[in-house]
Motif scaffolding. Structure first.
Motif, PDB file in Angstrom:
ATOM      1  N   HIS A  21       0.865  -1.176   0.000  1.00 33.83           N
ATOM      2  CA  HIS A  21       0.000   0.000   0.000  1.00 33.83           C
ATOM      3  C   HIS A  21       0.907   1.234   0.000  1.00 33.83           C
ATOM      4  N   GLN A  22       0.379   2.362  -0.488  1.00 33.30           N
ATOM      5  CA  GLN A  22       1.221   3.557  -0.563  1.00 33.30           C
ATOM      6  C   GLN A  22       0.419   4.822  -0.251  1.00 33.30           C
ATOM      7  N   LEU A  23       1.043   5.686   0.537  1.00 34.70           N
ATOM      8  CA  LEU A  23       0.524   7.018   0.808  1.00 34.70           C
ATOM      9  C   LEU A  23       1.450   8.027   0.143  1.00 34.70           C
ATOM     10  N   CYS A  48      -2.889  11.065  -1.646  1.00 36.90           N
ATOM     11  CA  CYS A  48      -3.448   9.934  -2.380  1.00 36.90           C
ATOM     12  C   CYS A  48      -3.092   8.643  -1.649  1.00 36.90           C
ATOM     13  N   LEU A  49      -4.072   7.776  -1.459  1.00 41.87           N
ATOM     14  CA  LEU A  49      -3.873   6.471  -0.853  1.00 41.87           C
ATOM     15  C   LEU A  49      -4.060   5.415  -1.939  1.00 41.87           C
ATOM     16  N   LEU A  89      -7.387   1.832   5.680  1.00 44.77           N
ATOM     17  CA  LEU A  89      -7.242   3.030   4.877  1.00 44.77           C
ATOM     18  C   LEU A  89      -7.155   2.718   3.381  1.00 44.77           C
ATOM     19  N   PHE A  90      -6.691   1.506   3.083  1.00 43.03           N
ATOM     20  CA  PHE A  90      -6.390   1.156   1.704  1.00 43.03           C
ATOM     21  C   PHE A  90      -7.386   0.154   1.127  1.00 43.03           C
ATOM     22  N   ARG A  94      -8.136   6.468  -2.427  1.00 42.39           N
ATOM     23  CA  ARG A  94      -8.705   7.657  -1.781  1.00 42.39           C
ATOM     24  C   ARG A  94      -7.857   8.880  -2.134  1.00 42.39           C
ATOM     25  N   LEU A 131      -0.128   8.025   9.399  1.00 46.24           N
ATOM     26  CA  LEU A 131      -1.159   7.064   9.028  1.00 46.24           C
ATOM     27  C   LEU A 131      -2.260   6.970  10.085  1.00 46.24           C
ATOM     28  N   HIS A 135      -6.174   7.730   9.678  1.00 43.47           N
ATOM     29  CA  HIS A 135      -7.121   6.695  10.071  1.00 43.47           C
ATOM     30  C   HIS A 135      -8.202   7.278  10.982  1.00 43.47           C
TER      31      HIS A 135
END
Length: 256
Positions: A21-23, A48-49, A89-90, A94, A131, A135
């Motif tokens: 996953h990436q933020l 961007c998530l 979150l992922f 988003r 994060l 959340h």
């Protein structure tokens, strides 16, 4: 383990996928992302998530610095954090509006990550704090604050509206400025100002339009667009309803 780093994204569009996953958050400049058919800008105001394994396209807009965090998909990779539910979150792509408190946290992260001997442990914890903060805002129910909006809140809201007069100003964006839900913001704002957020935005648009009509020679259609009205007709209708005068009459000084 969460990996945190800063990268400059190239202006040439690229597409890739990765298991983590990436933020992605803009520290400086702006970049465009598209994930699963959803597109948006990443900047100081928007993150961007990206869910792990999903192909995404991206490109930078000129000079930029992007804070990028990789989050393991496996729960075991989150060992040491207080809440393993960060992966929620992922669950989908988003594009997230960042309030002023998160931006302050980003300033600290930017400073820390740019130190010559940045500590891996500090970077690891910074990733977790960012994060967890996201959340709290996106996944867990919003905790409504009981007190009314104060003068500083109203000043921040007015400044945001004035800076974005040419654009759509949503209640959600205004609520994010003071860290409450849109529905709660509506009640808090009405209690503090005696009007709804929509009425207040309209008043500020008309105030600026009136100033420009008196002080400039801008064509009315151009002036209307600059103040966030969809057309000259929309400005004319709003001004007649709220002020009892047309733009032409106001420009000619016939407002009593």
């Amino acid at each position: 383990m969460i990996k945190t780093r800063i990268l400059d994204l190239p202006s040439q569009s690229a597409t890739h996928a990765h298991p983590e996953h990436q933020l992605v958050v803009g520290l400086q400049g702006c970049a465009d992302f598209e994930v699963m058919g959803q597109g948006g800008a990443v900047s100081r105001l928007h993150a961007c998530l990206v869910p792990g394994g999903e192909a995404h396209a991206f490109s930078g807009r000129g000079h930029n610095h992007m804070l990028i965090m990789d989050l393991p998909v496996e729960a075991s990779g989150l060992a040491g954090y207080a809440d393993d539910s960060l992966a929620e979150l992922f669950d989908r792509p988003r594009f997230v509006h960042l309030d002023h408190q998160l931006q302050g946290l980003l300033d600290f992260a930017d400073h820390s990550l740019n130190q010559p001997h940045s500590s891996p442990q500090l970077n690891w914890h910074l990733g977790g704090v960012l994060l967890h903060a996201l959340h709290e805002r996106l996944v867990r129910p919003v905790q409504e604050r009981p007190h009314a909006l104060d003068a500083a809140d109203l000043q921040r809201i007015n400044a945001y509206i004035i800076q974005h007069l040419e654009q759509t100003v949503s209640v959600a964006a205004l609520a994010a400025l003071v860290c409450v839900s849109p529905s709660h913001f509506h009640a808090l704002f009405r209690a503090a100002s005696g009007r709804t957020p929509h009425q207040h935005v309209l008043d500020l648009r008309l105030r600026e339009a009136s100033r420009l009509l008196r002080d400039t020679r801008l064509p009315v259609a151009q002036l209307a667009s600059r103040c966030g009205f969809s057309s000259q007709s929309a400005l004319n209708h709003a001004m007649r309803r709220q002020l009892g005068v047309t733009p032409r009459q106001l420009r000619l000084g016939r407002l009593h």
